[in-house]
Design a protein around this motif. Structure first.
Motif, PDB file in Angstrom:
ATOM      1  N   GLU A 195     -59.398  12.886  23.114  1.00 54.07           N
ATOM      2  CA  GLU A 195     -58.903  13.665  21.976  1.00 54.07           C
ATOM      3  C   GLU A 195     -58.015  12.806  21.072  1.00 54.07           C
ATOM      4  OE1 GLU A 195     -59.379  16.846  20.785  1.00 54.07           O
ATOM      5  OE2 GLU A 195     -61.074  16.824  22.166  1.00 54.07           O
ATOM      6  N   ILE A 196     -57.092  12.065  21.689  1.00 52.40           N
ATOM      7  CA  ILE A 196     -56.207  11.198  20.909  1.00 52.40           C
ATOM      8  C   ILE A 196     -57.003  10.101  20.220  1.00 52.40           C
ATOM      9  CG2 ILE A 196     -54.385   9.443  21.088  1.00 52.40           C
ATOM     10  CD1 ILE A 196     -53.027  11.130  23.145  1.00 52.40           C
ATOM     11  N   LEU A 197     -57.956   9.500  20.954  1.00 50.12           N
ATOM     12  CA  LEU A 197     -58.774   8.423  20.391  1.00 50.12           C
ATOM     13  C   LEU A 197     -59.593   8.925  19.205  1.00 50.12           C
ATOM     14  CD1 LEU A 197     -59.608   5.467  20.684  1.00 50.12           C
ATOM     15  CD2 LEU A 197     -61.417   6.207  22.245  1.00 50.12           C
ATOM     16  N   LYS A 198     -60.119  10.141  19.328  1.00 50.17           N
ATOM     17  CA  LYS A 198     -60.902  10.740  18.249  1.00 50.17           C
ATOM     18  C   LYS A 198     -60.053  10.928  16.989  1.00 50.17           C
ATOM     19  CE  LYS A 198     -63.407  14.994  17.093  1.00 50.17           C
ATOM     20  NZ  LYS A 198     -63.768  16.370  17.562  1.00 50.17           N
ATOM     21  N   LYS A 199     -58.844  11.468  17.146  1.00 50.36           N
ATOM     22  CA  LYS A 199     -57.963  11.708  15.999  1.00 50.36           C
ATOM     23  C   LYS A 199     -57.493  10.394  15.374  1.00 50.36           C
ATOM     24  CE  LYS A 199     -56.220  16.177  17.611  1.00 50.36           C
ATOM     25  NZ  LYS A 199     -55.033  16.925  18.089  1.00 50.36           N
ATOM     26  N   ALA A 200     -57.132   9.438  16.224  1.00 52.20           N
ATOM     27  CA  ALA A 200     -56.654   8.154  15.713  1.00 52.20           C
ATOM     28  C   ALA A 200     -57.764   7.409  14.977  1.00 52.20           C
ATOM     29  CB  ALA A 200     -56.115   7.301  16.865  1.00 52.20           C
ATOM     30  N   THR A 201     -58.975   7.455  15.526  1.00 46.64           N
ATOM     31  CA  THR A 201     -60.110   6.788  14.875  1.00 46.64           C
ATOM     32  C   THR A 201     -60.413   7.430  13.525  1.00 46.64           C
ATOM     33  OG1 THR A 201     -61.072   6.223  17.024  1.00 46.64           O
ATOM     34  CG2 THR A 201     -62.534   6.129  15.127  1.00 46.64           C
ATOM     35  N   ASN A 202     -60.300   8.751  13.456  1.00 50.76           N
ATOM     36  CA  ASN A 202     -60.532   9.452  12.189  1.00 50.76           C
ATOM     37  C   ASN A 202     -59.533   9.002  11.124  1.00 50.76           C
ATOM     38  OD1 ASN A 202     -61.875  11.609  10.610  1.00 50.76           O
ATOM     39  ND2 ASN A 202     -59.863  12.583  10.679  1.00 50.76           N
ATOM     40  N   ILE A 203     -58.288   8.777  11.524  1.00 53.39           N
ATOM     41  CA  ILE A 203     -57.273   8.306  10.577  1.00 53.39           C
ATOM     42  C   ILE A 203     -57.589   6.884  10.122  1.00 53.39           C
ATOM     43  CG2 ILE A 203     -54.847   7.623  10.344  1.00 53.39           C
ATOM     44  CD1 ILE A 203     -54.111  10.010  12.083  1.00 53.39           C
ATOM     45  N   LEU A 204     -57.962   6.026  11.073  1.00 50.12           N
ATOM     46  CA  LEU A 204     -58.275   4.640  10.725  1.00 50.12           C
ATOM     47  C   LEU A 204     -59.499   4.554   9.817  1.00 50.12           C
ATOM     48  CD1 LEU A 204     -57.643   2.800  14.118  1.00 50.12           C
ATOM     49  CD2 LEU A 204     -56.198   2.803  12.087  1.00 50.12           C
TER      50      LEU A 204
END
Length: 298
Positions: A195-204
């Motif tokens: 979940e965190i990786l998904k959100k962080a990747t979306n921001i990047l």
């Protein structure tokens, strides 16, 4: 000044929890080897990854405090997002490794010393709970701190499960409980880390925040008197707290630039109050764009 104090508070808590985690790691590795407990060693590895995560989070916070300059006009705020990606990726890797080890433990179970499991896991439970408590408030507003908090919270759960497992093993000699706990803990950590990786990747990737609908924004802005349409929209987050919006706004009349100020203020109010967007760039136009798609096709 308030922001600086908050940042200092975050870094102080991170330093203290980092120290706690490395102490727990050493204790649990020694106890796990002596007790032949995979779940205790898995807890130790999670704690070790916690320590690394907290170090990364600490330096990311320090870097994010640097202001903008000629080389980084947006500043260094995205360093915390990179830290979240690294931390969650490490957790995913470790969880996969521990699931593999648990599989072999199911095939070839070994006697486990329940008493040592209980004592060492209790130390880990107290320390991880304290660390998670220190970071809980900050984790609600910062993805970087949240990823570090997740490490600590998952290890507190892990330690609690190992304590319960140690009691069951001590009284009933059910050694398969040990790898079962490892599987349960690892699956939970995998889910949260993705979940965190998904959100962080979306921001990047400069993606639109999941809780915001661009079409809804456009419809709200078109209700403002004087606006004909809104097109060529871009919406992204520098991090989870700094959202940027830019668009072309086609006006119904060819007005002076000074007359657009009231429209701009209404746009700003809607974006800030309704959608939490705190940075906007608006290009006012009067029938000069041949394409008026909401999202420009590149």
């Amino acid at each position: 000044m308030s922001g600086h104090n908050h940042a200092h508070h975050h870094t102080s808590n991170l330093f203290f929890t980092t120290l706690l985690n490395f102490i727990i790691t050493v204790a649990e590795i020694i106890g796990g080897i002596y007790a032949h407990s995979l779940s205790l060693i898995s807890d130790a590895l999670h704690n070790f990854s916690d320590g690394l995560a907290l170090i990364i989070s600490y330096f990311a916070l320090k870097l994010a405090q640097k202001g903008s300059d000629e080389k980084r006009t947006f500043g260094y705020k995205r360093s915390t997002i990179l830290a979240a990606v690294i931390n969650s990726s490490v957790l995913i890797f470790l969880s996969g490794f521990l699931l593999r080890e648990a599989y072999f433990k199911f095939i070839n179970p070994e006697p486990v010393t329940g008493r040592i499991m209980i004592i060492v896991a209790m130390v880990g439970l107290v320390a991880n709970t304290l660390g998670a408590f220190l970071l809980h408030h900050s984790s609600e507003k910062d993805m970087n701190i949240k990823s570090a908090y997740l490490h600590l919270f998952s290890d507190a759960m892990s330690s609690a499960a190992v304590v319960v497992g140690g009691v069951v093993i001590y009284y009933f000699s059910l050694y398969w409980i040990d790898p079962l706990l490892t599987v349960i803990i690892s699956i939970y950590v995998l889910k949260e880390s993705f979940e965190i990786l998904k959100k962080a990747t979306n921001i990047l990737m400069q993606g639109v925040p999941e809780d915001i609908d661009i079409l809804e924004i456009v419809q709200e802005l078109k209700k403002i008197e004087g606006i004909r349409d809104v097109h060529h929209v871009h919406l992204w987050g520098l991090n989870e707290n700094h959202l940027f919006f830019e668009a072309h706004v086609n006006l119904q009349e060819d007005v002076l630039l000074s007359q657009t100020n009231s429209i701009y203020q209404r746009i700003e109010h809607i974006l800030r109050e309704r959608f939490g967007i705190n940075h906007l760039t608006i290009q006012f136009e009067y029938n000069c764009c041949p394409e008026t798609d909401i999202i420009k096709k590149e």
